[in-house]
Design a protein around this motif. Structure first.
Motif, PDB file in Angstrom:
ATOM      1  N   ALA A  45     -55.010 -49.604 -22.886  1.00  0.00           N
ATOM      2  CA  ALA A  45     -53.904 -49.944 -21.974  1.00  0.00           C
ATOM      3  C   ALA A  45     -54.387 -50.009 -20.534  1.00  0.00           C
ATOM      4  O   ALA A  45     -55.263 -49.251 -20.117  1.00  0.00           O
ATOM      5  CB  ALA A  45     -52.785 -48.905 -22.108  1.00  0.00           C
ATOM      6  N   TYR A  46     -53.805 -50.923 -19.792  1.00  0.00           N
ATOM      7  CA  TYR A  46     -54.045 -51.017 -18.339  1.00  0.00           C
ATOM      8  C   TYR A  46     -53.060 -50.058 -17.658  1.00  0.00           C
ATOM      9  O   TYR A  46     -51.910 -49.931 -18.092  1.00  0.00           O
ATOM     10  CB  TYR A  46     -53.805 -52.452 -17.865  1.00  0.00           C
ATOM     11  N   PRO A  47     -53.444 -49.301 -16.662  1.00  0.00           N
ATOM     12  CA  PRO A  47     -54.698 -49.367 -15.890  1.00  0.00           C
ATOM     13  C   PRO A  47     -55.790 -48.398 -16.367  1.00  0.00           C
ATOM     14  O   PRO A  47     -56.847 -48.293 -15.749  1.00  0.00           O
ATOM     15  CB  PRO A  47     -54.217 -48.975 -14.488  1.00  0.00           C
ATOM     16  N   ALA A  48     -55.531 -47.638 -17.479  1.00  0.00           N
ATOM     17  CA  ALA A  48     -56.566 -46.729 -17.981  1.00  0.00           C
ATOM     18  C   ALA A  48     -57.833 -47.528 -18.291  1.00  0.00           C
ATOM     19  O   ALA A  48     -58.950 -47.077 -18.011  1.00  0.00           O
ATOM     20  CB  ALA A  48     -56.066 -45.999 -19.226  1.00  0.00           C
ATOM     21  N   ILE A  49     -57.641 -48.698 -18.869  1.00  0.00           N
ATOM     22  CA  ILE A  49     -58.752 -49.629 -19.061  1.00  0.00           C
ATOM     23  C   ILE A  49     -58.611 -50.695 -17.980  1.00  0.00           C
ATOM     24  O   ILE A  49     -57.672 -51.494 -17.987  1.00  0.00           O
ATOM     25  CB  ILE A  49     -58.707 -50.284 -20.458  1.00  0.00           C
ATOM     26  N   SER A  50     -59.529 -50.673 -17.021  1.00  0.00           N
ATOM     27  CA  SER A  50     -59.437 -51.613 -15.888  1.00  0.00           C
ATOM     28  C   SER A  50     -59.777 -53.032 -16.327  1.00  0.00           C
ATOM     29  O   SER A  50     -60.265 -53.260 -17.439  1.00  0.00           O
ATOM     30  CB  SER A  50     -60.408 -51.172 -14.785  1.00  0.00           C
ATOM     31  N   LEU A  51     -59.539 -53.959 -15.437  1.00  0.00           N
ATOM     32  CA  LEU A  51     -59.862 -55.353 -15.722  1.00  0.00           C
ATOM     33  C   LEU A  51     -61.352 -55.519 -15.977  1.00  0.00           C
ATOM     34  O   LEU A  51     -61.768 -56.187 -16.939  1.00  0.00           O
ATOM     35  CB  LEU A  51     -59.423 -56.241 -14.544  1.00  0.00           C
ATOM     36  N   ALA A  52     -62.168 -54.872 -15.149  1.00  0.00           N
ATOM     37  CA  ALA A  52     -63.619 -54.990 -15.304  1.00  0.00           C
ATOM     38  C   ALA A  52     -64.063 -54.403 -16.650  1.00  0.00           C
ATOM     39  O   ALA A  52     -64.907 -54.981 -17.360  1.00  0.00           O
ATOM     40  CB  ALA A  52     -64.319 -54.262 -14.156  1.00  0.00           C
ATOM     41  N   ARG A  53     -63.492 -53.249 -17.018  1.00  0.00           N
ATOM     42  CA  ARG A  53     -63.878 -52.602 -18.281  1.00  0.00           C
ATOM     43  C   ARG A  53     -63.412 -53.427 -19.473  1.00  0.00           C
ATOM     44  O   ARG A  53     -64.131 -53.549 -20.471  1.00  0.00           O
ATOM     45  CB  ARG A  53     -63.281 -51.189 -18.345  1.00  0.00           C
ATOM     46  N   ALA A  54     -62.243 -54.039 -19.359  1.00  0.00           N
ATOM     47  CA  ALA A  54     -61.741 -54.877 -20.450  1.00  0.00           C
ATOM     48  C   ALA A  54     -62.674 -56.054 -20.697  1.00  0.00           C
ATOM     49  O   ALA A  54     -62.936 -56.439 -21.842  1.00  0.00           O
ATOM     50  CB  ALA A  54     -60.335 -55.370 -20.129  1.00  0.00           C
ATOM     51  N   ARG A  55     -63.190 -56.622 -19.598  1.00  0.00           N
ATOM     52  CA  ARG A  55     -64.119 -57.747 -19.745  1.00  0.00           C
ATOM     53  C   ARG A  55     -65.443 -57.285 -20.356  1.00  0.00           C
ATOM     54  O   ARG A  55     -66.074 -58.019 -21.135  1.00  0.00           O
ATOM     55  CB  ARG A  55     -64.347 -58.403 -18.383  1.00  0.00           C
ATOM     56  N   GLU A  56     -65.875 -56.050 -20.024  1.00  0.00           N
ATOM     57  CA  GLU A  56     -67.090 -55.491 -20.648  1.00  0.00           C
ATOM     58  C   GLU A  56     -66.895 -55.328 -22.153  1.00  0.00           C
ATOM     59  O   GLU A  56     -67.791 -55.644 -22.948  1.00  0.00           O
ATOM     60  CB  GLU A  56     -67.426 -54.137 -20.024  1.00  0.00           C
ATOM     61  N   LEU A  57     -65.724 -54.833 -22.536  1.00  0.00           N
ATOM     62  CA  LEU A  57     -65.425 -54.654 -23.957  1.00  0.00           C
ATOM     63  C   LEU A  57     -65.364 -55.984 -24.686  1.00  0.00           C
ATOM     64  O   LEU A  57     -65.788 -56.093 -25.842  1.00  0.00           O
ATOM     65  CB  LEU A  57     -64.100 -53.895 -24.119  1.00  0.00           C
ATOM     66  N   ARG A  58     -64.834 -57.006 -24.012  1.00  0.00           N
ATOM     67  CA  ARG A  58     -64.818 -58.348 -24.592  1.00  0.00           C
ATOM     68  C   ARG A  58     -66.250 -58.827 -24.823  1.00  0.00           C
ATOM     69  O   ARG A  58     -66.566 -59.395 -25.885  1.00  0.00           O
ATOM     70  CB  ARG A  58     -64.087 -59.313 -23.665  1.00  0.00           C
ATOM     71  N   ALA A  59     -67.106 -58.599 -23.830  1.00  0.00           N
ATOM     72  CA  ALA A  59     -68.500 -59.036 -23.946  1.00  0.00           C
ATOM     73  C   ALA A  59     -69.202 -58.307 -25.099  1.00  0.00           C
ATOM     74  O   ALA A  59     -69.984 -58.903 -25.862  1.00  0.00           O
ATOM     75  CB  ALA A  59     -69.232 -58.780 -22.628  1.00  0.00           C
ATOM     76  N   GLU A  60     -68.922 -56.992 -25.248  1.00  0.00           N
ATOM     77  CA  GLU A  60     -69.524 -56.217 -26.341  1.00  0.00           C
ATOM     78  C   GLU A  60     -69.046 -56.728 -27.692  1.00  0.00           C
ATOM     79  O   GLU A  60     -69.827 -56.821 -28.644  1.00  0.00           O
ATOM     80  CB  GLU A  60     -69.158 -54.733 -26.184  1.00  0.00           C
ATOM     81  N   ALA A  61     -67.759 -57.095 -27.761  1.00  0.00           N
ATOM     82  CA  ALA A  61     -67.217 -57.616 -29.011  1.00  0.00           C
ATOM     83  C   ALA A  61     -67.875 -58.952 -29.374  1.00  0.00           C
ATOM     84  O   ALA A  61     -68.179 -59.207 -30.543  1.00  0.00           O
ATOM     85  CB  ALA A  61     -65.704 -57.779 -28.890  1.00  0.00           C
ATOM     86  N   LYS A  62     -68.085 -59.791 -28.365  1.00  0.00           N
ATOM     87  CA  LYS A  62     -68.713 -61.086 -28.627  1.00  0.00           C
ATOM     88  C   LYS A  62     -70.165 -60.923 -29.068  1.00  0.00           C
ATOM     89  O   LYS A  62     -70.673 -61.706 -29.876  1.00  0.00           O
ATOM     90  CB  LYS A  62     -68.632 -61.966 -27.376  1.00  0.00           C
ATOM     91  N   THR A  63     -70.844 -59.898 -28.534  1.00  0.00           N
ATOM     92  CA  THR A  63     -72.225 -59.615 -28.962  1.00  0.00           C
ATOM     93  C   THR A  63     -72.246 -59.233 -30.439  1.00  0.00           C
ATOM     94  O   THR A  63     -73.110 -59.675 -31.203  1.00  0.00           O
ATOM     95  CB  THR A  63     -72.824 -58.475 -28.116  1.00  0.00           C
ATOM     96  N   LEU A  64     -71.283 -58.428 -30.841  1.00  0.00           N
ATOM     97  CA  LEU A  64     -71.184 -58.027 -32.250  1.00  0.00           C
ATOM     98  C   LEU A  64     -70.922 -59.236 -33.129  1.00  0.00           C
ATOM     99  O   LEU A  64     -71.523 -59.388 -34.203  1.00  0.00           O
ATOM    100  CB  LEU A  64     -70.066 -56.994 -32.430  1.00  0.00           C
ATOM    101  N   LEU A  65     -70.032 -60.124 -32.678  1.00  0.00           N
ATOM    102  CA  LEU A  65     -69.737 -61.332 -33.447  1.00  0.00           C
ATOM    103  C   LEU A  65     -70.981 -62.191 -33.615  1.00  0.00           C
ATOM    104  O   LEU A  65     -71.223 -62.765 -34.683  1.00  0.00           O
ATOM    105  CB  LEU A  65     -68.634 -62.138 -32.752  1.00  0.00           C
ATOM    106  N   ALA A  66     -71.781 -62.271 -32.555  1.00  0.00           N
ATOM    107  CA  ALA A  66     -73.011 -63.062 -32.617  1.00  0.00           C
ATOM    108  C   ALA A  66     -73.989 -62.478 -33.632  1.00  0.00           C
ATOM    109  O   ALA A  66     -74.818 -63.198 -34.208  1.00  0.00           O
ATOM    110  CB  ALA A  66     -73.662 -63.122 -31.238  1.00  0.00           C
TER     111      ALA A  66
END
Length: 405
Positions: A55-76
């Protein structure tokens, strides 16, 4: 267009939930209550899937984008991000929740609900206390055989070899329960079976020869010390040769003196099943006399010190000491060996009938039912015969050469 922190702060609830995208599958789900939840939408194995990121703001915008990037790495790498997150959460739970101490307590509670005797549970708790003091708060999956052995060696160092053996077995029971409930994968105690010092086998002292049993019987009937409960219990141990705990903890409602039977509840038998014993006339007579003296108590053998408690096994052993039989000659548990030996030596009774009377029948349901039906009449005759032999001993007075069988 990507989101900004200002936009996120200005997101307000509406009449219905709605979504605001950041791009690349990442978006904010805004609920009618005003919560703003990060979600990552992706495809895996041809299916549309969703990953909750917090949930925002516990998970900031920057952290959410990091998590998205980590998820995409896993998908790759061909890994499903949702499955990966679930596995990580389970691992974290295992490290914080699935400790040895918690699983051990759960096991004891399970055994209690299954009707295991309280004295058995107390012994397990006593043993487990030694283990939990050393590694109770550790995740069960991280406990090694070396750590367990260190605990066992402490017990061994005090010369308590039997306790060390029982402790290893009890710890192993906790691990096997954890395996059965999918919280562990192996039992490290398995490899420690040969590591401990084997305790010397010490059998319960018992008089097993006819002449010695005759002397013991006469001494019991001549004993005029102790309480009525103690004197009656001593005689009944000789007559019925039950386990001491089965007799001294007996309640009056277990006895049917009219039909001359005693039904020992499953919770108090070693095999954890109800066991009915035939009562010979002499046993019925002793019980009737005792009931006249202590019948106002629900316990058949109340303590003279605390009426709401039964006599103790130590009370019976002390009585044996007083009539001249020390702990190396005979114990309260030894009556079972006396009867087993002399009944078998008589050659009059089927060995299986003797085992059934002793409550030694195996756990197989069909075999148990067969023993109850097949040998009951023989057990009644055997109980009467054994009682007659005791009365013959008593009638012969002090003639020590008389044989009870």
């Amino acid at each position: 267009m990507p989101l900004t922190d200002i936009q996120l702060r200005q997101l307000k609830p509406r009449e219905k939930d709605y979504k605001t995208a950041d791009g690349g599958g990442l978006y904010v789900h805004v609920s009618t209550t005003g919560s703003r939840l990060w979600r990552f939408r992706y495809r895996f194995d041809g299916k549309q899937k969703l990953l909750a990121l917090g949930a925002y703001p516990a998970i900031s915008l920057a952290r959410a984008r990091e998590l998205r990037a980590e998820a995409k790495t896993l998908l790759a790498e061909g890994i499903d991000p949702a499955a990966h997150a679930k596995a990580e959460k389970a691992q974290q739970t295992a490290l914080t929740e699935h400790t040895f101490e918690k699983i051990a307590a759960e096991l004891v509670d399970k055994l209690r609900k299954e009707g295991k005797a309280e004295v058995t549970l107390k012994k397990k708790e006593w043993l487990l206390d030694m283990a939990t003091a050393d590694f109770g708060r550790q995740p069960i999956t991280l406990i090694t055989a070396a750590e367990i052995l260190k605990t066992l060696r402490k017990v061994e160092a005090k010369g308590n070899y039997e306790s060390a053996k029982r402790l290893r077995s009890t710890i192993g029971q906790v691990f096997r329960y954890a395996i059965a409930t999918a919280r562990a994968e192996n039992d490290p105690t398995y490899g420690l079976r040969g590591a401990l010092i084997a305790p010397k086998v010490s059998h319960m002292a018992a008089v097993t020869d006819a002449k010695g049993f005759g002397e013991l019987t006469r001494a019991i009937w001549a004993y005029d010390g102790g309480s009525p409960s103690t004197r009656a219990a001593m005689k009944l141990m000789a007559l019925l040769y039950t386990r001491p705990g089965e007799l001294r903890l007996a309640l009056w409602d277990e006895f049917d003196l009219q039909s001359a039977t005693w039904t020992i509840p499953a919770a108090r038998t070693k095999m954890r099943r109800e066991h009915t014993k035939p009562l010979p006339p002499l046993a019925v007579e002793i019980l009737r006399t005792l009931k006249h003296e202590t019948g106002s108590n629900y316990r058949a053998f109340p303590s003279s010190i605390a009426r709401d408690k039964p006599i103790s096994e130590n009370t019976l052993n002390q009585a044996l000491r007083r009539i001249g039989f020390d702990k190396h000659e005979h114990t309260s548990h030894g009556f079972r060996a006396s009867a087993s030996s002399l009944l078998n030596e008589s050659g009059l009774w089927n060995a299986d009938a003797i085992e059934a009377e002793l409550g030694h029948v195996g756990a197989d349901q069909v075999r148990r039912a067969y023993h109850r039906a097949r040998y009951w009449d023989e057990r009644v005759s055997m109980a009467d015969w054994w009682s007659d032999q005791i009365q013959k001993i008593l009638r012969k007075g002090s003639r020590s050469d008389e044989q009870p069988v």
